[in-house]
Design a protein around this motif. Structure first.
Motif, mmCIF file in Angstrom:
data_model
loop_
_atom_site.group_PDB
_atom_site.id
_atom_site.type_symbol
_atom_site.label_atom_id
_atom_site.label_comp_id
_atom_site.label_asym_id
_atom_site.label_seq_id
_atom_site.Cartn_x
_atom_site.Cartn_y
_atom_site.Cartn_z
ATOM 1 N N ARG A 1 1.936 -0.435 7.483
ATOM 2 C CA ARG A 1 1.248 -0.248 8.770
ATOM 3 C C ARG A 1 1.492 -1.401 9.753
ATOM 4 O O ARG A 1 1.182 -1.271 10.930
ATOM 5 C CB ARG A 1 -0.248 -0.073 8.562
ATOM 6 C CG ARG A 1 -0.603 1.116 7.670
ATOM 7 C CD ARG A 1 -0.657 2.400 8.440
ATOM 8 N NE ARG A 1 -1.183 3.473 7.588
ATOM 9 C CZ ARG A 1 -0.617 4.659 7.497
ATOM 10 N NH1 ARG A 1 0.477 4.934 8.167
ATOM 11 N NH2 ARG A 1 -1.134 5.569 6.718
ATOM 12 N N ASN A 2 2.014 -2.528 9.280
ATOM 13 C CA ASN A 2 2.246 -3.670 10.184
ATOM 14 C C ASN A 2 3.697 -3.881 10.483
ATOM 15 O O ASN A 2 4.580 -3.451 9.925
ATOM 16 C CB ASN A 2 1.651 -4.940 9.590
ATOM 17 C CG ASN A 2 0.150 -4.860 9.530
ATOM 18 O OD1 ASN A 2 -0.481 -4.319 10.424
ATOM 19 N ND2 ASN A 2 -0.431 -5.396 8.479
ATOM 20 N N THR B 1 -0.801 -2.500 4.102
ATOM 21 C CA THR B 1 -0.549 -3.597 5.053
ATOM 22 C C THR B 1 0.930 -3.699 5.397
ATOM 23 O O THR B 1 1.287 -3.841 6.569
ATOM 24 C CB THR B 1 -1.064 -4.934 4.478
ATOM 25 O OG1 THR B 1 -2.475 -4.813 4.249
ATOM 26 C CG2 THR B 1 -0.788 -6.088 5.407
#
Length: 130
Positions: free
Chosen positions: A129-130, A126
């Motif tokens: 990837r964010n 998370t």
């Protein structure tokens, strides 16, 4: 296809207890990530230099004996050497008050002993990837 997440795991200062970080390294590798483990007794500069050389996406610091108090200094060194920060997570024996201070200083997540490795994998994915 997404590029593999590159994770640098490290032990800073005098801490040499590395059983936990080896378990985390295996879990991250099993999840398809590339893991670089520095081994024990790293300096702040050596971690920052390795992060730069290895072009990592995130750094995980494993702590046992108050080495977590070095994390804000590590973040400053990373900021300086990498011309900007890099996401950082930490795990191990970190007193709750210190964990709160570290999160306020920018550590993305703190994992105490007994944390679920699947949760750690999800958090790393998370964050990156964010």
């Amino acid at each position: 296809m997404n590029k593999k997440i590159r994770v640098l795991l490290c032990k800073i200062g005098q801490d040499s207890h590395d059983q936990g970080v080896k378990v985390i390294a295996a879990a991250l590798r099993d999840a398809g990530m590339e893991v670089i483990y520095t081994g024990p007794w790293q300096t702040l500069d050596s971690v920052a230099n390795m992060a730069l050389q290895e072009d990592v996406d995130i750094i995980g610091v494993s702590c046992l004996n108050y080495e977590h108090l070095l994390i804000p200094k590590l973040m400053s060194v990373l900021e300086e050497k990498l011309q900007g920060g890099i996401p950082l997570i930490a795990g191990g024996i970190i007193p709750p008050d210190d964990a709160t201070s570290l999160k306020e200083a920018g550590v993305r997540e703190i994992f105490p002993p007994g944390s679920n490795t699947e949760d750690i994998v999800k958090v790393v994915e998370t964050i990156v990837r964010n």
